[in-house]
Design an enzyme around this catalytic site. Sequence first.
Site, short mmCIF file in Angstrom:
data_model
loop_
_atom_site.label_atom_id
_atom_site.label_comp_id
_atom_site.label_asym_id
_atom_site.label_seq_id
_atom_site.Cartn_x
_atom_site.Cartn_y
_atom_site.Cartn_z
N SER A 120 16.30 5.46 -7.12
CA SER A 120 14.98 5.51 -7.73
C SER A 120 14.39 6.91 -7.78
O SER A 120 14.93 7.79 -8.42
CB SER A 120 14.05 4.55 -6.98
OG SER A 120 12.81 4.45 -7.63
N HIS A 121 13.33 7.14 -7.04
CA HIS A 121 12.61 8.41 -7.08
C HIS A 121 13.08 9.37 -6.00
O HIS A 121 12.54 10.47 -5.87
CB HIS A 121 11.12 8.12 -6.89
CG HIS A 121 10.91 7.21 -5.72
ND1 HIS A 121 11.19 5.88 -5.77
CD2 HIS A 121 10.50 7.46 -4.46
CE1 HIS A 121 10.94 5.33 -4.58
NE2 HIS A 121 10.52 6.27 -3.77
N ASP A 288 10.05 7.90 -13.18
CA ASP A 288 10.90 8.30 -12.06
C ASP A 288 12.37 8.30 -12.49
O ASP A 288 12.69 8.06 -13.65
CB ASP A 288 10.65 7.42 -10.83
CG ASP A 288 11.21 6.01 -10.99
OD1 ASP A 288 11.40 5.58 -12.13
OD2 ASP A 288 11.45 5.35 -9.96
N ASP A 290 14.93 6.36 -12.25
CA ASP A 290 15.55 5.20 -12.89
C ASP A 290 14.61 4.50 -13.87
O ASP A 290 14.94 3.43 -14.40
CB ASP A 290 16.06 4.22 -11.84
CG ASP A 290 14.93 3.63 -10.99
OD1 ASP A 290 13.96 4.36 -10.70
OD2 ASP A 290 15.00 2.45 -10.63
N ASP A 292 11.67 2.94 -13.68
CA ASP A 292 10.80 1.77 -13.45
C ASP A 292 9.37 2.19 -13.08
O ASP A 292 8.43 1.44 -13.28
CB ASP A 292 11.39 0.77 -12.45
CG ASP A 292 11.75 1.40 -11.11
OD1 ASP A 292 11.61 2.63 -10.97
OD2 ASP A 292 12.20 0.66 -10.22
N ARG A 293 9.22 3.41 -12.58
CA ARG A 293 7.86 3.87 -12.24
C ARG A 293 7.24 4.67 -13.38
O ARG A 293 7.97 5.28 -14.17
CB ARG A 293 7.89 4.78 -11.02
CG ARG A 293 8.32 4.09 -9.77
CD ARG A 293 8.21 5.02 -8.59
NE ARG A 293 8.48 4.27 -7.38
CZ ARG A 293 8.13 4.66 -6.17
NH1 ARG A 293 7.53 5.81 -6.01
NH2 ARG A 293 8.38 3.91 -5.12
N LYS A 390 9.84 -3.68 -12.55
CA LYS A 390 8.74 -2.91 -13.10
C LYS A 390 9.29 -2.04 -14.23
O LYS A 390 10.47 -1.73 -14.26
CB LYS A 390 8.03 -2.10 -12.03
CG LYS A 390 8.93 -1.20 -11.22
CD LYS A 390 8.12 -0.63 -10.06
CE LYS A 390 8.96 0.23 -9.16
NZ LYS A 390 9.13 -0.32 -7.82
#
Length: 563
Positions: A120-121, A288, A290, A292-293, A390
């Site tokens: 992710s982030h 982010d 990937d 999703d954010r 998300k």
Amino acid sequence: MAPVAVLKVATTPFEGQKPGTSGLRKPVPVFQGEHYAANFVQSTLSCIPAAELQAGSHTLVVGGDGRYYMQDAVQMIVRMCAANGLRKVIIGQNGIFSTPAVSCVIRKRSAAGGIILTASHNPGGPNGDFGIKYNISNGGPAPEGVTNAIFNYTKTIKEYLICPDITVDLASLGTQTFQVAGQPQPFVVEIVDSVEDYLQMCRDIFDFPTIKALLATIKIRADAMCGVMGPYVRRILCQELGASADAAVRCDPKDDFGGHHPDPNLTYAADLVNTMKTGDYELGVAFDGDGDRNMILGRGGFFVTPSDSVAVIAANCDCIPYFQRTGGAKGFARSMPTGGALDRVAEGLKVPMFEVPTGWKFFGNLMDAGKLSICGEESFGTGSDHIREKDGFWAVMSWLSIMAARKASVEEIVQTHWAKYGRNFFTRYDYENVDAAPANQMMANVEQLITGATFVGKEFSHGDKTYKVAKGDNFTYTDPIDGSVSTKQGLRIVFEDGSRVIFRLSGTGSVGATIRMYVDSYETDAAKQKLDAQVMLKPLVEIALKLSQLRELTGRDQPTVIT
Ligand code: G1P
Ligand code: ZN
């Protein structure tokens, strides 16, 4: 061609392969250790429920955010899927899929599930983090029952199955077929365009001509932070919707994210904040690693907190064709630490509201049961039941839809929202990479204090502000759909005026402990609504720091990140 052989490789368990808030995340060198990743992948494949496999035609979707080690991991997963009797693997070109795109493709192709390669982030590169996450057939992160089963499997694993002779050409679109020794049916790998299915889904949800017309009159700036979203921004925002070429910033995915934290917040996306301050752009967005954010900024750098963002989207969901078609929203939900702005909208629109623990996986059951349409987390996560992750890009498209329909700027939309519903001030303090022992000690102390017999009714003051405790607990959630119970989801102090202070330890960090402290406070006084959140929340922050002894126990004077 001769069939490829299946190899049984003897192995022994590794400690600590417990999936966290969002999959197994560890530093790259850990994943590169002999058998480490293979053990986890075998445990995952072995724990996919037989019925899901059957219903999903023994097909998995695989892809990730392009971070370092992903290419190796994709090849390994394909080899192991083949050896474990999977029939088909669908992979984004060059292994690239945003997390929302994987969720979309799992659903669209009725696959049994998917494996997402991302941390992710978290930073990437040879010494950054890597992650492996398993999603089930609804397209969402595996629920705790499944992740616990995977973890248990990792503790006793003795061997894994692999076809070492398979190597996939990840660059060429189309199918590649392999015959695996001892298996009646061929094993198929299909390489698909990373964006196409996701783009088609967006067309169904939003009105492209309306957004295109808006983008002909305003400028948007989209920062992909060298993560996976570059191709999506270029293809959808620029090519399809006509945003100017200078809209796309840091849109070439890099395996180390250019050495930065690919996390869209005020600290790590400071460049975007500064650019927005020039006043040249009406909407600034960042994603982010990937995808999703998301972070939403208005002209001049006006920051929309994620807790407000989801509330504004919910309150204006009539601007989005997807919700117009379904006759409005069925329900709203937020994670427990998320600011309460969405609750006010639910009250106003008379829509059911749910409060779940941190982590997107808790929204899935509600969505599958048709009880939840729009949800969000304070951690820059916003989304709806169009998929089960998300979805940063969805949030941006939602904002564009609202701006077009309301003919208003980001700031005007938010101000109008506060005037109608009141404002929830929210802040989060992160203390990253704290020693685990003092962090655990602090949590234990706070839990003891707030669940003690004399805590309710206690008063805490700072300056001229006094808050009286209404409730203190360690949040427990009972899933209204399947009755499963999740305990110890965060220490929560609720004051009589509804203000809240929450402490949690992060479940996504890969080293040490990260303490998160959340403060949420509601204000109806229009004169105070425009004030700075940090100023407004200062008294509660000080009270929280004092009662937890956070500074004293961790030796940290300042948080690593303030949101
Ligand atoms: C963090 C966020 C949480 C989010 C998760 C995955 O988890 O706080 O809201 O769902 O990342 O993106 P944490 O590190 O707090 O466990
Ligand atoms: Zn992410």
